[in-house]
Design a protein around this motif. Sequence first.
Motif, PDB file in Angstrom:
ATOM      1  N   LYS A  26       0.958   6.161 -10.056  1.00  0.00           N
ATOM      2  CA  LYS A  26       2.337   6.171 -10.549  1.00  0.00           C
ATOM      3  C   LYS A  26       3.027   4.832 -10.343  1.00  0.00           C
ATOM      4  N   ALA A  27       3.001   4.338  -9.083  1.00  0.00           N
ATOM      5  CA  ALA A  27       3.752   3.123  -8.771  1.00  0.00           C
ATOM      6  C   ALA A  27       3.246   1.938  -9.594  1.00  0.00           C
ATOM      7  N   CYS A  28       1.937   1.802  -9.702  1.00  0.00           N
ATOM      8  CA  CYS A  28       1.375   0.670 -10.449  1.00  0.00           C
ATOM      9  C   CYS A  28       1.669   0.811 -11.943  1.00  0.00           C
ATOM     10  N   PHE A  29       1.674   2.048 -12.437  1.00  0.00           N
ATOM     11  CA  PHE A  29       1.997   2.276 -13.856  1.00  0.00           C
ATOM     12  C   PHE A  29       3.445   1.899 -14.147  1.00  0.00           C
ATOM     13  N   PHE A  30       4.364   2.359 -13.291  1.00  0.00           N
ATOM     14  CA  PHE A  30       5.776   2.033 -13.497  1.00  0.00           C
ATOM     15  C   PHE A  30       5.963   0.520 -13.566  1.00  0.00           C
ATOM     16  N   TRP A  31       5.367  -0.155 -12.601  1.00  0.00           N
ATOM     17  CA  TRP A  31       5.507  -1.607 -12.526  1.00  0.00           C
ATOM     18  C   TRP A  31       4.940  -2.269 -13.784  1.00  0.00           C
ATOM     19  N   ALA A  32       3.733  -1.877 -14.175  1.00  0.00           N
ATOM     20  CA  ALA A  32       3.088  -2.481 -15.343  1.00  0.00           C
ATOM     21  C   ALA A  32       3.919  -2.236 -16.600  1.00  0.00           C
ATOM     22  N   PHE A  33       4.373  -1.000 -16.759  1.00  0.00           N
ATOM     23  CA  PHE A  33       5.159  -0.649 -17.948  1.00  0.00           C
ATOM     24  C   PHE A  33       6.432  -1.500 -18.026  1.00  0.00           C
ATOM     25  N   GLU A  34       7.158  -1.555 -16.922  1.00  0.00           N
ATOM     26  CA  GLU A  34       8.430  -2.289 -16.898  1.00  0.00           C
ATOM     27  C   GLU A  34       8.220  -3.782 -17.127  1.00  0.00           C
ATOM     28  N   GLU A  35       7.207  -4.325 -16.455  1.00  0.00           N
ATOM     29  CA  GLU A  35       7.002  -5.762 -16.572  1.00  0.00           C
ATOM     30  C   GLU A  35       6.490  -6.154 -17.955  1.00  0.00           C
ATOM     31  N   GLU A  36       5.795  -5.239 -18.629  1.00  0.00           N
ATOM     32  CA  GLU A  36       5.380  -5.546 -19.998  1.00  0.00           C
ATOM     33  C   GLU A  36       6.580  -5.582 -20.938  1.00  0.00           C
ATOM     34  N   VAL A  37       7.525  -4.681 -20.715  1.00  0.00           N
ATOM     35  CA  VAL A  37       8.745  -4.719 -21.535  1.00  0.00           C
ATOM     36  C   VAL A  37       9.497  -6.026 -21.246  1.00  0.00           C
ATOM     37  N   HIS A  38       9.535  -6.394 -19.972  1.00  0.00           N
ATOM     38  CA  HIS A  38      10.173  -7.660 -19.586  1.00  0.00           C
ATOM     39  C   HIS A  38       9.491  -8.832 -20.299  1.00  0.00           C
ATOM     40  N   HIS A  39       8.168  -8.798 -20.306  1.00  0.00           N
ATOM     41  CA  HIS A  39       7.392  -9.848 -20.969  1.00  0.00           C
ATOM     42  C   HIS A  39       7.752  -9.930 -22.459  1.00  0.00           C
ATOM     43  N   VAL A 204      25.102  -5.992 -37.160  1.00  0.00           N
ATOM     44  CA  VAL A 204      24.865  -6.583 -35.858  1.00  0.00           C
ATOM     45  C   VAL A 204      23.354  -6.767 -35.695  1.00  0.00           C
ATOM     46  N   PRO A 205      22.900  -7.895 -35.154  1.00  0.00           N
ATOM     47  CA  PRO A 205      21.462  -8.091 -34.968  1.00  0.00           C
ATOM     48  C   PRO A 205      20.847  -6.983 -34.111  1.00  0.00           C
ATOM     49  N   ARG A 206      19.633  -6.602 -34.465  1.00  0.00           N
ATOM     50  CA  ARG A 206      18.967  -5.519 -33.738  1.00  0.00           C
ATOM     51  C   ARG A 206      17.661  -5.982 -33.144  1.00  0.00           C
ATOM     52  N   CYS A 207      17.241  -5.345 -32.074  1.00  0.00           N
ATOM     53  CA  CYS A 207      15.910  -5.644 -31.565  1.00  0.00           C
ATOM     54  C   CYS A 207      15.268  -4.407 -30.950  1.00  0.00           C
ATOM     55  N   LYS A 208      13.953  -4.490 -30.775  1.00  0.00           N
ATOM     56  CA  LYS A 208      13.158  -3.364 -30.298  1.00  0.00           C
ATOM     57  C   LYS A 208      12.357  -3.754 -29.052  1.00  0.00           C
ATOM     58  N   PRO A 209      12.958  -3.677 -27.879  1.00  0.00           N
ATOM     59  CA  PRO A 209      12.236  -4.085 -26.667  1.00  0.00           C
ATOM     60  C   PRO A 209      10.978  -3.244 -26.383  1.00  0.00           C
ATOM     61  N   LEU A 210      10.906  -2.030 -26.939  1.00  0.00           N
ATOM     62  CA  LEU A 210       9.737  -1.183 -26.671  1.00  0.00           C
ATOM     63  C   LEU A 210       8.678  -1.309 -27.771  1.00  0.00           C
ATOM     64  N   LYS A 211       8.793  -2.363 -28.581  1.00  0.00           N
ATOM     65  CA  LYS A 211       7.909  -2.486 -29.736  1.00  0.00           C
ATOM     66  C   LYS A 211       6.433  -2.380 -29.389  1.00  0.00           C
ATOM     67  N   TYR A 212       6.037  -2.886 -28.227  1.00  0.00           N
ATOM     68  CA  TYR A 212       4.619  -2.845 -27.868  1.00  0.00           C
ATOM     69  C   TYR A 212       4.289  -1.736 -26.868  1.00  0.00           C
ATOM     70  N   ALA A 213       5.219  -0.828 -26.660  1.00  0.00           N
ATOM     71  CA  ALA A 213       4.953   0.278 -25.723  1.00  0.00           C
ATOM     72  C   ALA A 213       4.453   1.505 -26.477  1.00  0.00           C
ATOM     73  N   TYR A 214       3.338   2.038 -26.021  1.00  0.00           N
ATOM     74  CA  TYR A 214       2.762   3.226 -26.658  1.00  0.00           C
ATOM     75  C   TYR A 214       3.601   4.457 -26.348  1.00  0.00           C
ATOM     76  N   GLU A 215       3.646   5.328 -27.322  1.00  0.00           N
ATOM     77  CA  GLU A 215       4.377   6.576 -27.140  1.00  0.00           C
ATOM     78  C   GLU A 215       3.867   7.370 -25.929  1.00  0.00           C
ATOM     79  N   LYS A 216       2.558   7.432 -25.780  1.00  0.00           N
ATOM     80  CA  LYS A 216       1.993   8.165 -24.645  1.00  0.00           C
ATOM     81  C   LYS A 216       2.575   7.649 -23.333  1.00  0.00           C
TER      82      LYS A 216
END
Lengths: 343, 110
Positions: A26-39, A204-216
């Motif tokens: 769980k902890a490693c997944f949360f971190w990876a998910f968040e940091e990928e969105v940050h990236h 207004v300009p739009r963006c998709k920060p979750l563009k590379y995040a899988y639905e799963k």
Amino acid sequence: MPVLCSSCSEKRAVLKRPKTGHSLCKACFFWAFEEEVHHTIVTAKLFKPGETVGVAASGGKDSTVLAHVMKLLNQRHGYGLELMLISVDEGITGYRDDSLETVKRNQQQYDLPLKIVSYEELYGWTMDAIVKQVGLKNNCTFCGVFRRQALDRGAVMLKVDKICTGHNADDVAETVLMNVLRGDIARLRRCTAISTASEGDGVVPRCKPLKYAYEKEIVLYAYFKKLDYFSTECIYSPNAYRGYARTFLKDLESIRPSSIMDIIHSGENLSVRDGVKMPVQGTCSRCGYISSQALCKSCVLLEGLNRGLPKLGIGKHHRLHEKLLSQQPLTESEQRKLKPVDF
Amino acid sequence: MSACVWAACVCGTQICYCSLSAEILLLFSGINENVYEHVSMWFTGNMKQLLVWIQRNLLKERPELFVQGDTVRPGILVLINDADWELMGELDYQLEDQDNIVFISTLHGG
Ligand SMILES: [Zn+2]
Ligand SMILES: [Zn+2]
Ligand SMILES: [Zn+2]
């Protein structure tokens, strides 16, 4: 036999990532998910310090995860953003009640200001009233067109610099497919863009920060974090065609998890041959919103509703725009074609 | 052997767990009805057999919304004791006493 986390090798893994095949706790997944969105945010330079950013909040899983992650990353990495939630109330009895309650709780949980814009205040019509007039068959045309503008109008009202939406990788891949299937070259070219520049007044300009995040991963992130979200489909006819595209995509993904990224990649790298006719982008002469016609889609829909000719905005009636603009009456045969159908 | 079968679905204000004994349509069509009970049952077998059992005993209508071939329909996530079933052998996982199975449909609007 529990599988151990491939990152920390200490705790029990809770999921296999579709993107990388890694098994994470769980902890490693949360971190990876968040940091990928940050990236994603940093690489695409989505925001500048000091900006006010509206998070489009529907109460659903994607926007709830987006609001949670935006709030968290803004603090963790000091983006210096002013965040707020923007919700649209279509006026569908029973549908929005619960999801708006969810958004209101999210507002408290994430301590973010919330603005709800209603179709009623923007257009003078609730979706329920529209359905009464047009029947169940065509209402998603209204719902979709009005929703897009509602966010823009809400954003202008709140003076936000940008809107971010919860579109995920699956959504983007699905949209690429849909545009290929419909031969919509103009949209195909735009739909993979992670952000849209301001296209004139009222947009207004739009963006998709979750563009590379899988639905799963979004679903499991919400599930493991016990985020408070609401999940339902629009009760007014889910888009059947889109449903097929989604099923097809899920089938592909179950054979090859990278399919989703592959389709996005294809969409991003398509280029349109010179000489392919593209619609010219202009602005609506009534409300100033971007439109390739004299009147934008929602103004035509509204005009139809207000004149009691709800089919006006459905299908191609561009010839009539001039008449509408100059407030001319329609001929009897024109009227007959646009009257509500009996259901 | 008693295994709990849950399905997390569309209902309610939080992700809630709907019993599969309820009308399956309720699980997948987005009707708002909170059902917080769950099915506790005696079951011996693996996940593959469980899916067959669910299909025979719990799904009264439109099984295609839940199963496809001999596995779950793509887009439905399966958790075994709160872990992705892809880590647990999927269909071959042998159910044990007190196991907790959760189905989450991702096929709803976001
Ligand atoms: Zn770990
Ligand atoms: Zn709709
Ligand atoms: Zn307009």
